[in-house]
Scaffold this active site. Sequence first.
Site, mmCIF file in Angstrom:
data_model
loop_
_atom_site.group_PDB
_atom_site.id
_atom_site.type_symbol
_atom_site.label_atom_id
_atom_site.label_comp_id
_atom_site.label_asym_id
_atom_site.label_seq_id
_atom_site.Cartn_x
_atom_site.Cartn_y
_atom_site.Cartn_z
ATOM 1 N N HIS A 110 -7.074 -5.808 -1.068
ATOM 2 C CA HIS A 110 -5.927 -4.935 -0.790
ATOM 3 C C HIS A 110 -4.875 -5.581 0.103
ATOM 4 C CE1 HIS A 110 -3.905 -1.090 -0.726
ATOM 5 N NE2 HIS A 110 -3.857 -1.101 0.600
ATOM 6 N N ASP A 170 -8.899 -4.868 -5.571
ATOM 7 C CA ASP A 170 -8.450 -3.919 -4.553
ATOM 8 C C ASP A 170 -9.412 -2.728 -4.510
ATOM 9 O OD1 ASP A 170 -7.153 -2.184 -2.870
ATOM 10 O OD2 ASP A 170 -5.282 -2.127 -4.009
ATOM 11 N N SER A 172 0.842 -1.200 0.000
ATOM 12 C CA SER A 172 0.000 0.000 0.000
ATOM 13 C C SER A 172 0.877 1.250 0.000
ATOM 14 C CB SER A 172 -0.942 -0.053 1.206
ATOM 15 O OG SER A 172 -1.920 0.960 1.138
#
Length: 418
Positions: free
Chosen positions: A360, A326, A232
């Site tokens: 994610h 995601d 991320s």
Amino acid sequence: MSATLSVDPAGPRGWDEPVRIAVRGLAPGQPVTLRASLRDEKGARFRAHARYRADAGGELDLARAPALGGSFAGLEPMGLLWALEAERPSWRLLKRDVRTPFAVELEALDGHEPDAGRPLARAVLERRFLPPGVRRVPVRAGRVRATLFLPPGRGPFPGIIDIYGVGGGLLEYRASLLAGHGFAVMAVAYYDFEDLPKVPNTLEMEYFEEAVCYLLQHPQVKGPDIGLLGLSLGADICLSMASFLKNISATVSINGSAFCANRPIHYKQTTIPALGYDLRRTKTTFSGILDILDVRNDIVGGCENPSMIPIEKAKGPLLFIVGQDDHNWRSDLYAQVASERLQAHGKEKPQIISYPGTGHYIEPPYFPVCLASLHTLVNKAVIWGGEVRAHSKAQIDAWKQILSFFGKHLGDTQNPRL
């Protein structure tokens, strides 16, 4: 004969290691329900269950017997771990103290839930995060706040810096597990930890440069280069480090964006402006959880957008691991744009591994899938995307890909597990 529940190999095992779960001493064809549960470090309970039927010999081996329903179905030898679900809504499983294991309680019940009857057998599966012989070394050097994990042996070992995303603090469990595969891995905090800023206004690359210098100067770390691993926002920091700093030879981005997200990135005389976002574009799902997929500003101009990290300057090969579902941001699109920029500047096309049905938080193998949890951007629960079974499969494969990538580009790890 009374039933017994066994785990092979017996004894404590690393969280990323598969085990074989079996029940013996059953009646032929006996219906059985298996349950698994653990409590995290804040006391939250995670549970999973599955229904099975013993074979003609009265044995139930999860490596051969498909689950007939429950938290999952089909042949899933490790399903009782990756299907663990928190009783608290939108709660993510984290390991804050890698020095202690998680204890997964296993139980076999006669019959099928919800009408399962008497307990038949129990066992405790100890899942550790600090592999045997791995040394945990707190790092407080200059401004750097981190923890270094060194494999057993004299070394020197290939070095990796590991950086997580939003949420702050210092998460060590991925770094400690990687060190069990022969790498010297340093988990680096960059905000909301000890004397670091509570909330950073700018991401200063000089701080991460200090971390690189510290790692390379360690006598048990093999130079002249190191690898980077980020998830991320941590992935975007790693891509920035590879673009601005020296002595980087391999970078893995897990659901990164390759754009400067919500805070400017600064290095010496260069500042990359933040892409920015608009929370008015937040949506509410049917279950009441927020969806923030569309809050970021559009990447007008694509690979020429001024907020894009100059990854054409990146040192060494890049690996993008992408969840196609995601919901934090459009990781698949960003990886393609990054690839276009690299190729437009005459650089090697990066490796992109894209997993369908995957959200994610791509974690180490067998971690329960986090479909929704608190996001500091909105201070509320948001969905992260993904479908449990597909996401779990992706975590197992992505871990293999990460180990293979670093093993290839950082050199010999002196570890036969690779």
